[in-house]
Design a protein around this motif. Structure first.
Motif, PDB file in Angstrom:
ATOM      1  N   THR A 204       0.913  -1.187  -0.073  1.00  0.00           N
ATOM      2  CA  THR A 204      -0.029  -0.019   0.227  1.00  0.00           C
ATOM      3  C   THR A 204       0.914   1.275   0.143  1.00  0.00           C
ATOM      4  O   THR A 204       0.319   2.307  -0.199  1.00  0.00           O
ATOM      5  N   LYS A 205       2.165   0.974   0.268  1.00  0.00           N
ATOM      6  CA  LYS A 205       3.208   2.214   0.224  1.00  0.00           C
ATOM      7  C   LYS A 205       4.228   2.073  -0.767  1.00  0.00           C
ATOM      8  O   LYS A 205       5.449   1.525  -0.212  1.00  0.00           O
ATOM      9  N   PRO A 206       3.982   2.074  -1.969  1.00  0.00           N
ATOM     10  CA  PRO A 206       5.222   1.774  -2.896  1.00  0.00           C
ATOM     11  C   PRO A 206       6.587   2.618  -2.811  1.00  0.00           C
ATOM     12  O   PRO A 206       7.502   2.521  -3.416  1.00  0.00           O
ATOM     13  N   TYR A 207       6.137   3.849  -2.242  1.00  0.00           N
ATOM     14  CA  TYR A 207       7.236   4.937  -2.068  1.00  0.00           C
ATOM     15  C   TYR A 207       8.451   4.564  -1.004  1.00  0.00           C
ATOM     16  O   TYR A 207       9.378   5.338  -0.798  1.00  0.00           O
ATOM     17  N   LEU A 208       7.947   3.467  -0.185  1.00  0.00           N
ATOM     18  CA  LEU A 208       9.237   3.113   0.943  1.00  0.00           C
ATOM     19  C   LEU A 208      10.419   2.834  -0.087  1.00  0.00           C
ATOM     20  O   LEU A 208      10.367   2.239  -1.107  1.00  0.00           O
ATOM     21  N   VAL A 209      11.533   3.427   0.902  1.00  0.00           N
ATOM     22  CA  VAL A 209      12.702   3.307   0.131  1.00  0.00           C
ATOM     23  C   VAL A 209      13.197   1.685  -0.110  1.00  0.00           C
ATOM     24  O   VAL A 209      13.183   1.163   1.253  1.00  0.00           O
TER      25      VAL A 209
END
Length: 485
Positions: A204-209
Motif C-alpha cells: 500500500t506504500k510503494p514509495y518506501l525506500v
C-alpha cells in the motif's frame, strides 16, 4: 460386537477413547488443508486442522464427538479418499487441538497469517511469497523474520482472504519437495513495515525506500543449479508447483486466477542474501559428551561447516559457522529443540557474522574448543552435484548408513554402538549391492529419535579399518526418509 477399526500398524481404534479430534494418516505428499476440509466436512463442522506434512498426517478437530465418530466409523467401513488417495482415521488422544496463538479461531477476525517455511532449500523473499499468496487474495504487507527457521507474517485485505489462503496453502510446497508452508493465524492484528526490500514490503506504500542492490553480501545459492531432472538451461521454464483446489471458493473469480499458479523458480545466478548471519548459536550442549567434531557430525547434514567454536564465557554453547545463511535456516528448522544426551538444544541465528578462533581452551573430554572444518572432505555440499544427492530430513528414529565395507556385519555395527556408549539399534536392513560394489548401505532403526540422533552425533564419519586394508572406510550416516523398517 464393539466396533474394531484396523489400521496399517494393526492398532484398534476402540483402544483409544472417542474424541472430537481425529488423527488422519496415509495422506499424499501434495495434500493441503483445503483437501481435508473438502473430503471430511460431510461428517460435520470442522473447527480446526493441523497439518503434519513431513509425516503425511493431520489432526482434524470437529465441533462435536458425533461428527468425529461418523468420520472414524465411515473410514473403517469404506474407503475415504483425500486428494485422490485413501486415508486412514482414528480418534486422537487429544480432546482439542492446541492452537499456537490466541488468534487461531477463524471467527476472531484476524487478517494476519503466520507462515513457517519448513525445509527452506531455496531463497525465500517477499517477491516469492507475494507470488504464492496474492492469487488467493490481496496481500497488503509481508514481513519475513528468522527466529525458529524462516517465518513470515502476511496482512491480507480481508478476513475472508486470510481464511482462503490458509485453507489453500497450508501444507503445500513452494518448490517441489521443499519450502513447505505451515500456516496459522498470527497473534498481532496488524504489521508495521518501514522499508520495501527482500525481507519486508508494504504494497500500500510503494514509495518506501528499497534497500540498494549490493549492500549485503552476495553468495551463490548453495545448491547451484537444480538437479538434472530439470531442463538443461538451468532450472528450465517456470513450473506449476502448487495447484489450487478445484472448487471456485478458493479463487477470487474464474477469470482472475488460473487453475494452476506458476511460481518463480530459484535463479542459478547469485542473489542478494538475507540480512542475517551464516553463523548459528547452539546452546544446551552436554558439557562432557559434546565437542567440535560431534557438533560437525550433526550439523553437516544441513550444509557445509566452516568452523565450530565453544564459548568459554557461556558453558554448553557453541558458534557454528556454516556455508551460508540458508544452511543455518535448515539447521534451525530441523535441530532446534531436539534432545541430545538428555539436554534440549536451542539453535538460533547468531549476531556474529564469522567465527574468530579466540580464547581457545580445552573441553572436558580433552579436545580443543575450536576446530576449522573448511577443508574437510566430510562436508557434503561442496559442489552442486554432491549437494543434490543430499536429502534434507528432520531427525527420525531410522538412520541411513553407507560407505561401509561389505565384510562388516550387523553384529559388528551393534558392537560399535556398545563400544562408544551409545544406544544400539533394534532393527537392521542392508540393501542389495552390485556384485562389483566395494561398499554396502542400509538402514538402522532405533527405539527413539533421540537415540538415533545420539548415534549419528557420535559415529558419523567413524573410521572403519579392516584387516590388510590400506585405507579406512568413513562410515557415513544421515536421517532416513523411512519412519520404521
Amino acid at each position: 460386537l464393539p466396533l474394531q477399526i484396523q489400521f496399517e500398524n494393526g492398532d484398534d481404534a476402540h483402544r483409544i477413547a472417542p474424541s472430537p479430534v481425529v488423527h488422519v494418516r496415509g495422506l499424499c505428499e501434495s495434500v493441503v488443508e483445503a483437501d481435508l476440509v473438502e473430503a471430511l466436512e460431510k461428517f460435520g463442522t470442522i473447527c480446526y486442522v493441523m497439518m503434519m506434512p513431513f509425516k503425511r498426517q493431520a489432526l482434524v478437530e470437529f465441533d462435536g464427538l458425533e461428527s468425529a465418530d461418523k468420520c472414524v466409523t465411515c473410514g473403517a467401513n469404506e474407503a475415504v479418499y483425500i486428494a485422490g488417495q485413501q486415508a486412514f482415521f482414528n480418534y486422537s488422544t487429544s480432546k482439542r487441538i492446541t492452537r499456537p496463538t490466541n488468534s487461531d479461531d477463524p471467527s476472531s477476525g484476524n487478517k494476519v497469517l503466520l507462515l513457517s517455511i519448513q525445509n527452506p532449500l531455496y531463497p525465500i523473499t517477499t517477491d516469492v511469497l507475494y507470488t504464492v499468496c496474492n492469487p488467493i487474495g490481496n496481500v497488503l504487507r509481508i514481513v519475513i523474520f528468522k527466529r525458529n527457521g524462516i517465518q513470515a507474517m502476511f496482512t491480507f485485505e480481508t478476513v475472508q482472504n486470510a481464511q482462503k489462503a490458509k485453507a489453500a496453502l497450508n501444507g503445500a510446497d513452494i518448490y517441489a519437495g521443499c519450502c513447505t508452508l505451515k500456516i496459522e493465524y498470527a497473534r498481532p492484528t496488524r504489521l508495521n513495515v518501514i522499508r520495501n526490500d527482500n525481507d519486508s514490503w508494504d504494497y500500500t506504500k510503494p514509495y518506501l525506500v528499497r534497500r540498494e542492490q549490493g549492500k549485503g553480501r552476495q553468495r551463490q545459492a548453495i545448491l547451484g543449479e537444480h538437479p538434472s531432472s530439470f531442463s538443461d538451461n538451468g532450472y528450465g521454464s517456470h513450473c506449476p508447483l502448487l495447484p489450487l483446489p478445484g472448487k471456485s471458493r478458493y479463487k477470487r473469480s474464474s477469470h482472475e486466477v488460473p487453475e494452476v499458479v506458476a511460481y518463480p523458480l530459484p535463479q542459478a545466478s547469485s542473489y542478494i542474501s538475507h540480512s542475517s548471519s551464516s553463523v548459528a548459536m547452539v546452546s544446551g550442549l552436554h558439557p562432557s559428551k559434546m565437542n567440535c567434531t560431534r557438533v560437525f557430525n550433526l550439523f553437516c547434514l544441513y550444509g557445509n561447516i566452516e568452523k565450530v567454536k565453544f564459548m568459554k564465557s557461556v558453558p554448553g554453547t557453541a558458534l557454528v559457522e556454516m556455508g551460508d545463511e540458508y544452511a543455518v535456516d535448515r539447521a534451525i528448522t530441523h535441530l532446534n529443540s531436539i534432545k541430545v544426551f538428555s539436554k534440549r538444544l536451542s539453535v538460533c541465528v547468531s549476531k556474529q557474522h564469522a567465527v574468530i578462533p579466540s580464547q581457545v581452551f580445552e573441553l572436558e573430554d580433552g579436545t580443543s574448543s575450536y576446530k576449522d572444518f573448511a577443508m574437510t572432505r566430510n562436508n557434503r555440499f561442496t559442489s552442486a552435484g554432491q549437494a543434490s544427492k543430499n536429502i534434507i530430513q528432520p531427525p527420525s528414529c531410522v538412520l541411513h548408513f553407507y560407505n561401509v565395507p561389505p565384510c562388516v556385519t550387523e553384529e559388528e555395527l551393534q558392537r560399535l554402538c556398545t563400544e562408544h556408549d551409545v544406544p544400539g539399534f533394534i532393527k537392521y536392513k542392508v540393501f542389495d549391492a552390485k556384485p562389483c560394489s566395494k561398499t554396502i548401505s542400509g538402514l538402522l532403526e532405533f527405539d527413539s529419535k533421540t537415540h538415533a540422533v545420539e548415534v549419528l552425533t557420535v559415529l558419523n564419519h567413524y573410521q572403519i579399518r579392516i584387516p590388510n586394508g590400506s585405507n579406512p572406510y568413513t562410515l557415513k550416516l544421515c536421517f532416513s526418509t523411512s519412519s520404521h523398517l
